[in-house]
Scaffold this motif. Sequence first.
Motif, PDB file in Angstrom:
ATOM      1  N   LYS B  63      37.953  14.886 -62.287  1.00 57.66           N
ATOM      2  CA  LYS B  63      37.657  13.897 -61.242  1.00 57.66           C
ATOM      3  C   LYS B  63      36.717  14.466 -60.181  1.00 57.66           C
ATOM      4  O   LYS B  63      36.967  14.336 -58.973  1.00 57.66           O
ATOM      5  N   GLY B  64      35.696  15.174 -60.649  1.00 58.85           N
ATOM      6  CA  GLY B  64      34.685  15.675 -59.718  1.00 58.85           C
ATOM      7  C   GLY B  64      35.035  16.981 -59.018  1.00 58.85           C
ATOM      8  O   GLY B  64      34.228  17.529 -58.278  1.00 58.85           O
ATOM      9  N   GLU B  65      36.258  17.483 -59.248  1.00 59.46           N
ATOM     10  CA  GLU B  65      36.657  18.736 -58.596  1.00 59.46           C
ATOM     11  C   GLU B  65      36.723  19.873 -59.606  1.00 59.46           C
ATOM     12  O   GLU B  65      37.031  19.653 -60.780  1.00 59.46           O
ATOM     13  N   ASN B  66      36.455  21.079 -59.097  1.00 59.56           N
ATOM     14  CA  ASN B  66      36.589  22.258 -59.948  1.00 59.56           C
ATOM     15  C   ASN B  66      38.089  22.556 -60.116  1.00 59.56           C
ATOM     16  O   ASN B  66      38.726  23.125 -59.229  1.00 59.56           O
ATOM     17  N   LEU B  67      38.633  22.189 -61.261  1.00 63.10           N
ATOM     18  CA  LEU B  67      40.077  22.291 -61.486  1.00 63.10           C
ATOM     19  C   LEU B  67      40.575  23.725 -61.378  1.00 63.10           C
ATOM     20  O   LEU B  67      41.670  23.990 -60.887  1.00 63.10           O
ATOM     21  N   LEU B  68      39.755  24.660 -61.836  1.00 60.98           N
ATOM     22  CA  LEU B  68      40.213  26.049 -61.917  1.00 60.98           C
ATOM     23  C   LEU B  68      40.400  26.696 -60.543  1.00 60.98           C
ATOM     24  O   LEU B  68      41.040  27.735 -60.427  1.00 60.98           O
ATOM     25  N   GLU B  69      39.841  26.055 -59.518  1.00 62.38           N
ATOM     26  CA  GLU B  69      40.009  26.576 -58.161  1.00 62.38           C
ATOM     27  C   GLU B  69      41.345  26.156 -57.554  1.00 62.38           C
ATOM     28  O   GLU B  69      41.715  26.618 -56.488  1.00 62.38           O
ATOM     29  N   LEU B  70      42.023  25.226 -58.201  1.00 64.20           N
ATOM     30  CA  LEU B  70      43.232  24.652 -57.592  1.00 64.20           C
ATOM     31  C   LEU B  70      44.503  25.370 -58.043  1.00 64.20           C
ATOM     32  O   LEU B  70      44.603  25.845 -59.175  1.00 64.20           O
ATOM     33  N   GLU B  71      45.468  25.409 -57.142  1.00 60.24           N
ATOM     34  CA  GLU B  71      46.791  25.940 -57.483  1.00 60.24           C
ATOM     35  C   GLU B  71      47.485  24.962 -58.446  1.00 60.24           C
ATOM     36  O   GLU B  71      47.153  23.782 -58.466  1.00 60.24           O
ATOM     37  N   PRO B  72      48.454  25.447 -59.204  1.00 58.40           N
ATOM     38  CA  PRO B  72      49.145  24.548 -60.148  1.00 58.40           C
ATOM     39  C   PRO B  72      49.681  23.278 -59.481  1.00 58.40           C
ATOM     40  O   PRO B  72      49.565  22.182 -60.032  1.00 58.40           O
ATOM     41  N   GLU B  73      50.269  23.445 -58.274  1.00 59.20           N
ATOM     42  CA  GLU B  73      50.851  22.275 -57.619  1.00 59.20           C
ATOM     43  C   GLU B  73      49.758  21.304 -57.146  1.00 59.20           C
ATOM     44  O   GLU B  73      49.967  20.092 -57.121  1.00 59.20           O
ATOM     45  N   GLU B  74      48.593  21.853 -56.795  1.00 65.34           N
ATOM     46  CA  GLU B  74      47.497  20.978 -56.369  1.00 65.34           C
ATOM     47  C   GLU B  74      46.981  20.157 -57.550  1.00 65.34           C
ATOM     48  O   GLU B  74      46.624  18.997 -57.412  1.00 65.34           O
ATOM     49  N   ARG B  75      46.985  20.759 -58.712  1.00 67.60           N
ATOM     50  CA  ARG B  75      46.578  20.022 -59.916  1.00 67.60           C
ATOM     51  C   ARG B  75      47.572  18.901 -60.192  1.00 67.60           C
ATOM     52  O   ARG B  75      47.186  17.773 -60.480  1.00 67.60           O
ATOM     53  N   ALA B  76      48.855  19.254 -60.096  1.00 69.14           N
ATOM     54  CA  ALA B  76      49.901  18.255 -60.358  1.00 69.14           C
ATOM     55  C   ALA B  76      49.800  17.103 -59.366  1.00 69.14           C
ATOM     56  O   ALA B  76      49.905  15.934 -59.738  1.00 69.14           O
ATOM     57  N   GLN B  77      49.585  17.449 -58.111  1.00 68.48           N
ATOM     58  CA  GLN B  77      49.508  16.410 -57.072  1.00 68.48           C
ATOM     59  C   GLN B  77      48.308  15.483 -57.298  1.00 68.48           C
ATOM     60  O   GLN B  77      48.328  14.323 -56.920  1.00 68.48           O
ATOM     61  N   ARG B  78      47.263  16.015 -57.947  1.00 65.02           N
ATOM     62  CA  ARG B  78      46.073  15.207 -58.223  1.00 65.02           C
ATOM     63  C   ARG B  78      46.175  14.447 -59.544  1.00 65.02           C
ATOM     64  O   ARG B  78      45.211  13.820 -59.974  1.00 65.02           O
ATOM     65  N   GLY B  79      47.323  14.584 -60.206  1.00 63.04           N
ATOM     66  CA  GLY B  79      47.519  13.767 -61.398  1.00 63.04           C
ATOM     67  C   GLY B  79      47.376  14.474 -62.725  1.00 63.04           C
ATOM     68  O   GLY B  79      47.250  13.835 -63.765  1.00 63.04           O
ATOM     69  N   VAL B  80      47.393  15.807 -62.718  1.00 62.63           N
ATOM     70  CA  VAL B  80      47.367  16.537 -63.987  1.00 62.63           C
ATOM     71  C   VAL B  80      48.812  16.887 -64.351  1.00 62.63           C
ATOM     72  O   VAL B  80      49.550  17.424 -63.525  1.00 62.63           O
ATOM     73  N   PHE B  81      49.183  16.558 -65.557  1.00 59.48           N
ATOM     74  CA  PHE B  81      50.567  16.778 -65.977  1.00 59.48           C
ATOM     75  C   PHE B  81      50.579  17.575 -67.274  1.00 59.48           C
ATOM     76  O   PHE B  81      49.902  17.231 -68.234  1.00 59.48           O
ATOM     77  N   LEU B  82      51.365  18.648 -67.284  1.00 63.94           N
ATOM     78  CA  LEU B  82      51.552  19.409 -68.523  1.00 63.94           C
ATOM     79  C   LEU B  82      52.970  19.178 -69.025  1.00 63.94           C
ATOM     80  O   LEU B  82      53.944  19.468 -68.334  1.00 63.94           O
ATOM     81  N   ALA B  83      53.060  18.646 -70.251  1.00 67.08           N
ATOM     82  CA  ALA B  83      54.372  18.584 -70.898  1.00 67.08           C
ATOM     83  C   ALA B  83      54.535  19.898 -71.652  1.00 67.08           C
ATOM     84  O   ALA B  83      53.748  20.227 -72.534  1.00 67.08           O
TER      85      ALA B  83
END
Lengths: 434, 253
Positions: B63-83
């Motif tokens: 979504k336009g952001e560099n995902l790898l710069e984000l903490e795991p919780e920041e990814r989750a809060q932005r809607g990335v989910f790992l099962a």
Amino acid sequence: MKQLTDITTPFDDIAASKTLPGQDIDWLQQLREQARAQFQRQGLPSKKVEDWKYTSLWALSQEVFTHEAGASQLDEMRCSQTALLETAYRLVIVDGQFSAELSHIDGLETGLTVQPLSQAFSKTKSVLGQQVTLEKAGLNALNTMLMTEGAYIQVTANTKVSKPVELLVINTGETDKLATHLRHVIDIAENAELTLVEHYVSLADDSVGLTDVISEVNLAENARLNHFKLQHESLSHYHVATLAGKQASSSIWHTNNISLGAKLARNDIHSQLLGEQAHVTMDGLYLVAGKQHVDNHTRIDHAVPNTTSEEIYKGVLDGDSHAVFNGKVIVHKDAQKTDANQSNRNLLLSRTCEIDTKPEMEIYADDVKCGHGSTVGQLDEQQLFFLRARGMNETSARSLLTYAFAVEVLQRISDMPIRQALSNVIETRLPRGV
Amino acid sequence: MLTIKNLHASVDGKEILRGIDLTVNPGEIHAIMGPNGAGKSTLSNVLAGREGYEITQGEVIYKGENLLELEPEERAQRGVFLAFQYPVEIPGVSNVYLLKAALNAVRKYQGLEEVDAMDFLTLVREKMKLVKMNEEFLHRNVNEGFSGGEKKRNEILQMAVLEPALAILDETDSGLDIDALRTVSEGVNALRAEDRSIVMITHYQRLLDHIVPDFVHVLSEGRIVKSGDKELAKELEKSGYSWIHDAPEGETA
């Protein structure tokens, strides 16, 4: 030198010169005299004494304590906010002195006696001094020669007390370096039942003082005591305590010892299972951080056949804190069919904290079921990542996992209001974030 | 939604991902298949932000952001989910507590108020039907004593409650019998949406019979060596993974 005899506070002189309650009672006077002689001989235990190997009383021995408390200004509202339980009989001791105004012990139900010890010494002969020995290197002599206040609780046969009793012991911090020497005497007759909370708390964050307390418990046949202790004193305070009980057949003693406060806290907890089918549960939880030191020494004597004990102590250590656990279970000769289980589990949150844990079993009978163990670990990285991957920040995740570790001890409490109240207090001691 | 460009990642100095390129658009379901050791789990872990992986080259734009710069919780809060492939057990934390804390963490990021206890229960009961879980599961500790199938259903329940924009399902089919597989798949299918993308990572084709992907990619030795539609999975089922070593370099769609 096995003893610390160079003690700055002249405890024995104070014991000789102070007007102590119960001076007209001969047996009590004799007991105090014996204790004083014993204290003069032995002083305080040094680290050379095996039971005190990891806990030094040197700093305590060098403090100048006072035994004269000023009049405190504690009001009813502050006192109620400080109490653990809303619905309970409450005996309040403020800066070592019984407060009739703040206590709620009028109109007790039939069969229950709750009195300040200073007014009840004459009734305590059959229990006081019977559960602890003066000879044992420790603080029994100190407490016995100087004990001034405490609670006398008696439940008559067949009485099931409907409300818990809270012994609320408050240090206001208004008198600097105040030493208080308390003795509680708890006597539960046949088929009687009581829930008791000993609650030690400081109102000032960094007040220095000494709480020296011994609780003696006598459980008659088929008596039941649910016994909680919450120690939540100032991080500059000294707390030394003994909790000792004798149990007749089919009696049940549940102890739950929660240690959150004090700079130095030491608990010696001892049950003697003297009648068949007697049971003791010794649970405990300690949460320490900074430079706190907490030491729990427990001992269970299975003296006769067919007795049971269960013990779970859990600890969470952070900062430069130091915790000691020593749990002794002794199965005496002929105490067949003993069932004893003990565990001590520790969670270390920092690299500089220290735990010394020693579960011990001495078994002199051959047909017994006994197990013990201890563990020391850190937060689980997999769990931490899982929680973060669900959106929780790192601080919240650590805090939640710490709570989850500790909560096992709370989940063993069947009294829901007490469980909830203790849980609320413990949550305030977790890293911020939940 | 998600663009992975030339992603290289190492573990302990050993290169596992060696140039992954992948674009996932909103609403698409992608399956990433491959033999053991191909780098499938590394890819999902890198996307979710697990520690221990060194990114040596490339980027991941979400979504336009560099995902790898984000903490795991920041990814989750932005809607990335790992099962998770191996959902962890957390004694002392109830399922309902976890679900509520997770939902509120996401809502807080979105600037929404925390859900109250009653609304939350209504919501979660609805979602539990998707994975055929009964209420008893809410009050049990997270995954403690759960069977393999229950753990995987629990992961999908979390997904249903959090309603992520991008879900990465890591070997969600592993350890499931056919009934559990069907339940889990039905749950996932119910969560298909135009604005939700799903990346399924799996060793076996059988999951794709239940959750039909739009695209199938074959991962081998840290690269996507072949891409196609669901027919590619059938081909793999027939001939196994042995042929991919013979595939010419760079034969990707």
